[in-house]
Design a protein around this motif. Structure first.
Motif, PDB file in Angstrom:
ATOM      1  N   SER A 183       0.823  -1.201   0.000  1.00  0.00           N
ATOM      2  CA  SER A 183       0.000   0.000   0.000  1.00  0.00           C
ATOM      3  C   SER A 183       0.857   1.250   0.000  1.00  0.00           C
ATOM      4  CB  SER A 183      -0.911   0.032   1.233  1.00  0.00           C
ATOM      5  OG  SER A 183      -1.803  -1.062   1.256  1.00  0.00           O
ATOM      6  N   ARG A 236       0.137   5.768   0.273  1.00  0.00           N
ATOM      7  CA  ARG A 236      -0.770   6.893   0.303  1.00  0.00           C
ATOM      8  C   ARG A 236      -0.091   8.097  -0.324  1.00  0.00           C
ATOM      9  NH1 ARG A 236      -3.898  10.393   4.993  1.00  0.00           N
ATOM     10  NH2 ARG A 236      -1.781  11.228   5.318  1.00  0.00           N
ATOM     11  N   TYR A 290      -5.740  13.280  -1.107  1.00  0.00           N
ATOM     12  CA  TYR A 290      -4.994  12.067  -0.850  1.00  0.00           C
ATOM     13  C   TYR A 290      -5.509  10.935  -1.723  1.00  0.00           C
ATOM     14  CZ  TYR A 290      -4.009  14.705   3.423  1.00  0.00           C
ATOM     15  OH  TYR A 290      -3.651  15.682   4.320  1.00  0.00           O
ATOM     16  N   GLN A 319      -5.284   6.843  -1.234  1.00  0.00           N
ATOM     17  CA  GLN A 319      -4.863   5.621  -0.561  1.00  0.00           C
ATOM     18  C   GLN A 319      -4.939   4.478  -1.557  1.00  0.00           C
ATOM     19  OE1 GLN A 319      -3.760   5.128   2.725  1.00  0.00           O
ATOM     20  NE2 GLN A 319      -3.275   3.085   1.941  1.00  0.00           N
TER      21      GLN A 319
END
Length: 115
Positions: free
Chosen positions: A17, A19, A79, A81
């Motif tokens: 992951s 961000r 943002y 994610q």
């Protein structure tokens, strides 16, 4: 003058992951929407997601479920994610700011998904 700066890109393992952040600064008025796009080498720039000033979101079908867009209006920041990343997600990710009168693009941040 307006400055749009992305950050948070880098190298990540498949399944990982990241961000991404995008901060807009300067003489910006009446932001209508912020969005994320990406462009792989030799490919067109594709929409990932957009979010308007009321918080409503729109995702490309291929992105929905893995990517989530959000914003902090007080900071003029958007943002992205990104979860469950795949090698095919490798691209330059661009922030887009839409105002009543102008469109602004960041310089892009590289995301590389590789083992």
């Amino acid at each position: 003058q307006v400055q749009v700066v992305e950050s948070g890109g880098g190298l990540v393992q498949p399944g990982g992951s990241l961000r991404l952040s995008c901060a807009a600064s300067g003489s910006i008025f009446s932001i209508n929407a912020m969005g994320w796009y990406r462009q792989a080498p030799g490919k067109e720039r594709d929409l990932i997601a957009i979010i308007n000033n009321s918080g409503s979101t729109n995702y490309a079908d291929s992105m929905k479920g893995r990517f989530t867009i959000s914003r902090d209006n007080a900071k003029n920041t958007v943002y992205l994610q990104m979860n469950s990343l795949k090698p095919e997600d490798t691209a330059v990710y661009y922030c887009h700011i839409q105002t009543q009168w102008y469109d602004y693009w960041g310089q892009g941040t590289q995301v590389t998904v590789s083992s």
